[in-house]
Enzyme design. Structure first.
Site, PDB file in Angstrom:
ATOM      1  N   GLU A 176       0.792  -1.231   0.000  1.00  0.00           N
ATOM      2  CA  GLU A 176       0.000   0.000   0.000  1.00  0.00           C
ATOM      3  C   GLU A 176       0.828   1.288   0.000  1.00  0.00           C
ATOM      4  O   GLU A 176       0.592   2.219   0.771  1.00  0.00           O
ATOM      5  CB  GLU A 176      -0.966  -0.017   1.202  1.00  0.00           C
ATOM      6  CG  GLU A 176      -1.865  -1.236   1.209  1.00  0.00           C
ATOM      7  CD  GLU A 176      -2.828  -1.282   2.379  1.00  0.00           C
ATOM      8  OE1 GLU A 176      -2.949  -0.282   3.105  1.00  0.00           O
ATOM      9  OE2 GLU A 176      -3.476  -2.334   2.582  1.00  0.00           O
ATOM     10  N   ASN A 234       2.055  -5.244  -3.119  1.00  0.00           N
ATOM     11  CA  ASN A 234       0.677  -5.562  -2.759  1.00  0.00           C
ATOM     12  C   ASN A 234      -0.106  -4.281  -2.506  1.00  0.00           C
ATOM     13  O   ASN A 234       0.373  -3.366  -1.815  1.00  0.00           O
ATOM     14  CB  ASN A 234       0.680  -6.432  -1.488  1.00  0.00           C
ATOM     15  CG  ASN A 234      -0.661  -7.050  -1.173  1.00  0.00           C
ATOM     16  OD1 ASN A 234      -1.240  -7.733  -2.005  1.00  0.00           O
ATOM     17  ND2 ASN A 234      -1.161  -6.799   0.025  1.00  0.00           N
ATOM     18  N   HIS A 273     -10.455  -6.264  -2.109  1.00  0.00           N
ATOM     19  CA  HIS A 273     -11.505  -6.037  -1.115  1.00  0.00           C
ATOM     20  C   HIS A 273     -12.645  -5.316  -1.841  1.00  0.00           C
ATOM     21  O   HIS A 273     -12.543  -4.127  -2.168  1.00  0.00           O
ATOM     22  CB  HIS A 273     -11.008  -5.174   0.042  1.00  0.00           C
ATOM     23  CG  HIS A 273      -9.919  -5.798   0.850  1.00  0.00           C
ATOM     24  ND1 HIS A 273     -10.130  -6.925   1.646  1.00  0.00           N
ATOM     25  CD2 HIS A 273      -8.630  -5.451   1.010  1.00  0.00           C
ATOM     26  CE1 HIS A 273      -8.998  -7.234   2.260  1.00  0.00           C
ATOM     27  NE2 HIS A 273      -8.062  -6.369   1.880  1.00  0.00           N
ATOM     28  N   GLU A 286      -6.183 -10.766  -0.956  1.00  0.00           N
ATOM     29  CA  GLU A 286      -6.969 -10.502   0.263  1.00  0.00           C
ATOM     30  C   GLU A 286      -8.471 -10.468  -0.063  1.00  0.00           C
ATOM     31  O   GLU A 286      -9.213  -9.616   0.409  1.00  0.00           O
ATOM     32  CB  GLU A 286      -6.534  -9.196   0.910  1.00  0.00           C
ATOM     33  CG  GLU A 286      -5.046  -9.132   1.218  1.00  0.00           C
ATOM     34  CD  GLU A 286      -4.639  -7.857   1.925  1.00  0.00           C
ATOM     35  OE1 GLU A 286      -5.524  -7.122   2.395  1.00  0.00           O
ATOM     36  OE2 GLU A 286      -3.418  -7.587   2.023  1.00  0.00           O
ATOM     37  N   ASP A 306     -12.247 -10.443  -0.330  1.00  0.00           N
ATOM     38  CA  ASP A 306     -13.515 -10.515   0.389  1.00  0.00           C
ATOM     39  C   ASP A 306     -14.482  -9.582  -0.335  1.00  0.00           C
ATOM     40  O   ASP A 306     -14.106  -8.587  -0.919  1.00  0.00           O
ATOM     41  CB  ASP A 306     -13.399 -10.185   1.878  1.00  0.00           C
ATOM     42  CG  ASP A 306     -12.605  -8.912   2.188  1.00  0.00           C
ATOM     43  OD1 ASP A 306     -11.931  -8.878   3.239  1.00  0.00           O
ATOM     44  OD2 ASP A 306     -12.660  -7.940   1.387  1.00  0.00           O
TER      45      ASP A 306
END
Ligand code: G3I
Length: 365
Positions: free
Chosen positions: A172, A215, A252, A280, A282
């Site tokens: 990030e 990432n 996400h 990651e 979701d």
């Protein structure tokens, strides 16, 4: 990523024998294959990790050490997943809470358990502005920070040397919004744009066996400035021989799931000569279509080497209120689980006909 950034983001989007041998050879060589149009029954598995492996991919989950004693949690973990990412235990605020004092206990608990069960490991994460101890974020001198960053990378990667499939070396580092530039952080502010390159060069020397990943979240939409900023960085790194092996797209998502350009984004990064990993995943309310679209996008890009969901049960999620995962709070498979397995080429188990125990939860496990 702070809660506001995360939640702002969510508001907006919010397998025949030769085939098996080929898939197996590709898997060993680290090359995933595009999804077979229809997997023959002999190549259909009934768990996520086993089915992903049919195309040379993995299917993993974030794992919290504190939940390993929960038998429902650990049973699903061992049955379904062949890749493990420590959710918080390899982050700087756990591994080097004070300068030069390393604590690998919580991450070792996850790593040793995974390795003993033949599950591979993703390391998350070495250089990130969040969950960073204040002794680091308060450093005011560039040379001190450079030494501290490189020592952290060397110490943590050295401890896990040869045991990590892929590291999120930097997490990030790009700003949200339309700039396409790096976000402000102690690393950016003291070391400048070059801190990412320096972290990757240090990481390559620390563990040449590990894939090195950048990432980030909100880099799934090809048209976003942040995506284009990361793309320009990876293209520059590959042109100059800066060691980078993969891009992690956190994924996400809001209820709408991936953007229409998601597969274009995956294939565009892959065309630069790196793997792409969904790191990651979701999706708010876990819509079956959204999970299907996400998995199919990965299956259609040979260098999309695997998918990691960011937790096992909805109640394990950092965003539990969104019920974004594949298992409900009782560990029962949700419709999104079956959609995901089907999109991987597998066959969901026949629905249990055994009436649930009088006191136990109903449904599938
Ligand atoms: O360990 C402390 C515990 O001692 C304390 O009692 C408790 C209550 O304050 O907090 C515990 O720390 C929490 C930590 O998770 C471990 O559970 C932190 O408060 C909490 O903020 C932290 O949240 C994590 C979050 O990253 C932090 O930014 C989530 O579990 C984790 O799922 C989430 O994961 C991030 C990825 O690393 C990077 N990408 C975004 C993703 C979601 O934010």
């Amino acid at each position: 990523m702070n809660d506001r950034e995360r939640h702002d983001r969510h508001g907006r989007r919010r397998t025949s024998t030769l085939g098996l041998i080929a898939a197996g050879v590709m898997a060993v060589a680290g090359i995933a294959t595009a999804a077979p149009a229809t997997a023959s029954p002999s190549t259909q598995a009934s768990t996520l990790g086993a089915q992903a492996a049919q195309s040379g991919r993995y299917f993993g989950t974030a794992v919290a050490a504190g939940r390993l004693g929960d038998s429902t949690y650990s049973t699903i973990l061992d049955r379904e997943f062949n890749m493990v990412t420590p959710e918080n235990e390899m982050k700087w605020d756990t591994t080097e809470r004070s300068r030069g004092s390393f604590n690998f206990g919580p991450a070792d608990q996850i790593a040793n358990r995974a390795t003993s069960r033949g599950q591979r490991l993703r390391g998350h994460t070495l250089v990130w502005h969040s969950q960073l101890p204040s002794w680091v974020s308060s450093i005011g001198d560039a040379n001190t920070l450079r030494s501290v960053m490189n020592n952290h990378i060397n110490s943590v990667m050295g401890h896990y040397k040869g045991k990590i499939y892929a590291w999120d070396v930097v997490n990030e580092a790009f700003a949200d919004g339309g700039s396409g530039q790096h976000r402000s952080s102690v690393f950016q502010n003291l070391l400048g744009d070059g801190f990412i390159e320096e972290a990757f060069r240090t990481a390559r020397s620390a563990d040449p066996a590990a894939k090195l990943c950048y990432n980030d979240y909100n880099i799934e939409n090809w048209n976003d400035a942040k995506t284009q900023g990361v793309y320009r960085m990876v293209r520059d790194f590959k042109a100059r021989g800066v060691p980078i092996d993969c891009v992690g797209l956190q994924s996400h998502f809001g209820t709408g799931g991936p953007p229409a350009s998601f597969q274009t984004t995956l294939s565009s990064f892959a065309a630069l000569g790196v793997d792409v990993q969904i790191t990651e995943l979701d999706i708010a309310q876990a819509p079956t279509t959204a999970y299907t679209n996400t998995v199919k996008a990965c299956m259609n890009v040979p260098r999309c080497t695997g998918i990691t969901v960011w937790g096992i049960r909805d109640t394990d999620s950092w965003r539990s209120g969104d019920k974004p995962l594949l298992f409900d709070g009782n560990g029962n498979k949700k419709a999104a689980y079956n959609a995901t397995l089907t999109a991987l080429g597998g066959t969901p188990a026949a629905r249990s006909t055994t009436p649930p125990a009088a006191s136990g939860p109903s449904g599938l496990r």
